[in-house]
Motif scaffolding. Structure first.
Motif, short mmCIF file in Angstrom:
data_model
loop_
_atom_site.label_atom_id
_atom_site.label_comp_id
_atom_site.label_asym_id
_atom_site.label_seq_id
_atom_site.Cartn_x
_atom_site.Cartn_y
_atom_site.Cartn_z
N LEU A 21 0.82 -1.22 0.00
CA LEU A 21 0.00 0.00 0.00
C LEU A 21 0.86 1.26 0.00
O LEU A 21 0.54 2.23 -0.70
CB LEU A 21 -0.95 -0.02 1.21
CG LEU A 21 -2.05 -1.08 1.12
CD1 LEU A 21 -2.73 -1.30 2.47
CD2 LEU A 21 -3.10 -0.71 0.06
N THR A 22 1.96 1.27 0.77
CA THR A 22 2.79 2.49 0.78
C THR A 22 3.51 2.66 -0.56
O THR A 22 3.68 3.77 -1.04
CB THR A 22 3.83 2.51 1.93
OG1 THR A 22 4.70 1.38 1.80
CG2 THR A 22 3.17 2.49 3.29
N LEU A 23 3.91 1.56 -1.19
CA LEU A 23 4.59 1.67 -2.49
C LEU A 23 3.61 2.08 -3.59
O LEU A 23 3.92 2.89 -4.46
CB LEU A 23 5.30 0.37 -2.85
CG LEU A 23 6.49 -0.02 -1.96
CD1 LEU A 23 7.21 -1.25 -2.53
CD2 LEU A 23 7.49 1.12 -1.80
N SER A 24 2.42 1.51 -3.55
CA SER A 24 1.41 1.88 -4.53
C SER A 24 1.10 3.38 -4.44
O SER A 24 0.92 4.06 -5.45
CB SER A 24 0.13 1.07 -4.30
OG SER A 24 -0.92 1.63 -5.02
N ARG A 25 1.09 3.88 -3.23
CA ARG A 25 0.76 5.29 -3.01
C ARG A 25 1.77 6.21 -3.70
O ARG A 25 1.41 7.32 -4.10
CB ARG A 25 0.76 5.55 -1.50
CG ARG A 25 0.28 6.89 -1.12
CD ARG A 25 0.22 7.00 0.38
NE ARG A 25 -0.07 8.35 0.79
CZ ARG A 25 -0.09 8.75 2.04
NH1 ARG A 25 0.17 7.90 3.01
NH2 ARG A 25 -0.37 10.00 2.33
N ILE A 26 3.03 5.76 -3.86
CA ILE A 26 4.00 6.60 -4.56
C ILE A 26 4.12 6.20 -6.04
O ILE A 26 5.11 6.50 -6.71
CB ILE A 26 5.39 6.58 -3.87
CG1 ILE A 26 5.95 5.14 -3.82
CG2 ILE A 26 5.32 7.20 -2.49
CD1 ILE A 26 7.45 5.10 -3.57
N GLY A 27 3.14 5.44 -6.52
CA GLY A 27 3.06 5.19 -7.96
C GLY A 27 3.78 3.95 -8.44
O GLY A 27 3.95 3.77 -9.64
N ILE A 28 4.19 3.09 -7.51
CA ILE A 28 4.87 1.86 -7.92
C ILE A 28 3.84 0.75 -8.16
O ILE A 28 2.90 0.58 -7.37
CB ILE A 28 5.91 1.44 -6.86
CG1 ILE A 28 7.02 2.50 -6.86
CG2 ILE A 28 6.47 0.05 -7.11
CD1 ILE A 28 8.21 2.20 -6.03
N ARG A 29 4.03 0.03 -9.25
CA ARG A 29 3.15 -1.10 -9.56
C ARG A 29 3.66 -2.30 -8.76
O ARG A 29 4.84 -2.65 -8.83
CB ARG A 29 3.20 -1.39 -11.06
CG ARG A 29 2.25 -2.47 -11.54
CD ARG A 29 2.11 -2.40 -13.06
NE ARG A 29 3.37 -2.11 -13.75
CZ ARG A 29 4.28 -3.02 -14.05
NH1 ARG A 29 4.10 -4.28 -13.73
NH2 ARG A 29 5.40 -2.67 -14.69
N VAL A 30 2.76 -2.93 -7.97
CA VAL A 30 3.20 -3.96 -7.03
C VAL A 30 2.56 -5.31 -7.35
O VAL A 30 1.36 -5.40 -7.59
CB VAL A 30 2.80 -3.57 -5.57
CG1 VAL A 30 3.21 -4.68 -4.59
CG2 VAL A 30 3.42 -2.24 -5.17
N THR A 31 3.39 -6.35 -7.36
CA THR A 31 2.88 -7.72 -7.40
C THR A 31 3.25 -8.39 -6.08
O THR A 31 4.42 -8.45 -5.70
CB THR A 31 3.52 -8.53 -8.56
OG1 THR A 31 3.31 -7.79 -9.77
CG2 THR A 31 2.91 -9.90 -8.68
N LEU A 32 2.21 -8.86 -5.38
CA LEU A 32 2.41 -9.53 -4.09
C LEU A 32 2.33 -11.03 -4.31
O LEU A 32 1.33 -11.53 -4.86
CB LEU A 32 1.27 -9.15 -3.15
CG LEU A 32 1.43 -7.95 -2.21
CD1 LEU A 32 0.05 -7.56 -1.68
CD2 LEU A 32 2.34 -8.28 -1.05
N LEU A 33 3.35 -11.76 -3.85
CA LEU A 33 3.35 -13.22 -4.01
C LEU A 33 3.23 -13.86 -2.63
O LEU A 33 4.08 -13.62 -1.76
CB LEU A 33 4.65 -13.67 -4.68
CG LEU A 33 4.98 -12.98 -6.01
CD1 LEU A 33 6.32 -13.47 -6.55
CD2 LEU A 33 3.88 -13.22 -7.04
N GLU A 34 2.19 -14.64 -2.42
CA GLU A 34 1.93 -15.23 -1.10
C GLU A 34 1.72 -16.74 -1.26
O GLU A 34 0.89 -17.16 -2.04
CB GLU A 34 0.69 -14.57 -0.46
CG GLU A 34 0.15 -15.26 0.77
CD GLU A 34 1.17 -15.44 1.89
OE1 GLU A 34 1.82 -14.46 2.27
OE2 GLU A 34 1.34 -16.58 2.37
N ARG A 35 2.46 -17.49 -0.48
CA ARG A 35 2.39 -18.96 -0.65
C ARG A 35 1.09 -19.54 -0.10
O ARG A 35 0.64 -20.58 -0.55
CB ARG A 35 3.59 -19.62 0.03
CG ARG A 35 3.58 -19.52 1.52
CD ARG A 35 4.78 -20.18 2.16
NE ARG A 35 4.79 -19.88 3.57
CZ ARG A 35 5.80 -20.01 4.37
NH1 ARG A 35 6.94 -20.48 3.91
NH2 ARG A 35 5.70 -19.72 5.65
#
Ligand SMILES: Cc1cc2nc3c(=O)[nH]c(=O)nc-3n(C[C@H](O)[C@H](O)[C@H](O)COP(=O)(O)OP(=O)(O)OC[C@H]3O[C@@H](n4cnc5c(N)ncnc54)[C@H](O)[C@@H]3O)c2cc1C
Length: 357
Positions: A21-35
């Motif tokens: 959420l904090t990275l998205s807020r500064i415009g970064i596209r995020v992929t979260l990988l969860e096992r």
């Protein structure tokens, strides 16, 4: 126009979700990988600051999909609120049932390799993958493992209406003798009620006398913590011993809450690990949360420190044209605090583990 910067975050528990959420807020596209697929998750209680989701996302209270009340909350309540915010954020993709085997990088990019062999590329990889982090193996190959602290915590939660106690606690309680420390904490009821008699009571019982059980169950192997003892894996004889001890050691309603949890076989035994970091970053890799620093829960600060990681990482990256320079700035901001946090709990851990040795 420069292309949008990207991050892969390994692990979508509390640190991974907050950092997304904090990275998205500064415009970064995020992929979260969860096992995991979120079934069979466990968690204790956490102190939630005012306006947590608003603070991380920058949204107003009216815009937040699921606000969370400040104060002591269950892991599940915090996780639920963060998950809702993630689902509402078009900049973030969450992939569950996706376990990362390893990560790698060159001068231009980084990538995660999943256990099914897929490569997922990004400008940076953030390890939010907890105390047994695979990303840490690449950030700190000389010191990849957290170390068993010599004791476990039994944790459980009981509903006050089921306990029939005469008195209810107002606040958090610390109880016990030299060998058994109990932390008890009232939690809102499932309906959100905070009225005494209608809430839930969470408890965390520090116990240094179960190391043989942890080793025979494979939960601790050498100095490495492998997993928790889940309810079905705790022997009946151990449940009976705990019930006997709880009656003698702790007053009502805490003893009632423990006996209720034991009766429902709703107890988890978590061996405690500790990790003092020397590094938080290597090239395009960075660590946040328990991947970065593992304090004893006695510090009560693992979650707030993870929140600070998520915020500091975004500030450092947003202020740097070169994302790798931003990561180095993140390490410079956070390393000292992360080390002090873990070290602040080690005095307790050493004396507690030694008493029962
Ligand atoms: C028993 C206990 C009690 C605690 N009590 C407190 C407290 O009172 N106060 C407090 O502030 N903090 C407390 N903490 C600490 C706090 O819960 C954590 O610091 C906080 O939740 C941050 O955890 P995390 O998200 O960094 O790591 P974790 O919660 O460990 O999450 C790591 C995530 O990464 C995923 N993952 C791991 N490896 C991979 C992989 N290879 N590929 C994909 N996914 C992967 C896991 O499935 C998991 O979802 C406690 C911790 C424990 C164990």
């Amino acid at each position: 126009m420069p292309s949008q910067r990207s991050a892969v975050i390994v692990g979508a528990s509390l640190s991974g979700l907050m950092t997304a959420l904090t990275l998205s807020r500064i415009g970064i596209r995020v992929t979260l990988l969860e096992r995991s697929d979120d079934t069979g998750r466990t968690g204790a209680a956490l102190h939630v600051p005012d306006g947590l989701v608003e603070r991380i996302t920058g949204l107003s209270s009216a815009e937040v999909p699921q606000p969370i009340t400040s104060g002591i909350q269950t892991w599940f309540a915090v996780h639920g609120a963060l998950r809702k915010a993630i689902e509402a954020d078009a900049n973030i993709t969450l992939r569950q049932n996706t376990a990362v085997r390893t990560v790698d990088q060159d001068l231009n990019q980084a990538w995660a390799i999943t256990t099914s062999g897929e490569r997922i590329r990004a400008d940076v990889i953030i390890g939010a993958d907890g105390h047994r982090s695979v990303v840490r193996r690449k950030v700190a190959p000389e010191k990849p493992d957290a170390t068993f602290a010599g004791y476990l915590i039994w944790i459980g939660i009981a509903d006050e209406p089921d306990l029939g106690a005469r008195r209810w606690p107002r606040d958090v309680a610390f109880l016990g003798d030299d060998n058994n420390t109990l932390l008890g904490y009232p939690l809102p009821g499932l309906d959100g009620s905070t009225a005494a008699g209608h809430r839930r009571l969470g408890w965390a019982w520090y116990d240094a006398s179960r190391n043989a059980l942890l080793r025979s169950a494979g939960a601790v192997d050498g100095s490495v913590v492998r997993h928790s003892l889940m309810p079905a894996g705790i022997p009946n004889a151990t449940y009976q011993e705990l019930a006997l001890q709880a009656r003698g050691l702790f007053p009502s309603p805490w003893s009632d809450a423990i006996l209720d949890s034991i009766g429902r076989r709703a107890v988890i035994g978590t061996p405690i690990a500790e990790y003092v970091p020397d590094e938080l970053v290597r090239g395009r890799f960075a660590l946040v949360g328990d991947a970065a620093h593992v304090p004893t829960p006695m510090t009560g600060s693992g979650f707030s420190e993870s929140l600070q990681d998520a915020e500091a990482l975004a500030v450092a990256i947003s202020g740097a044209d070169d994302i790798v320079v931003g990561l180095r700035e993140y390490e410079a901001t956070r390393l000292r605090s992360a080390r002090s946090l873990v070290q602040s709990g080690q005095g307790f851990s050493r004396s507690f583990a030694a008493r029962a040795a």
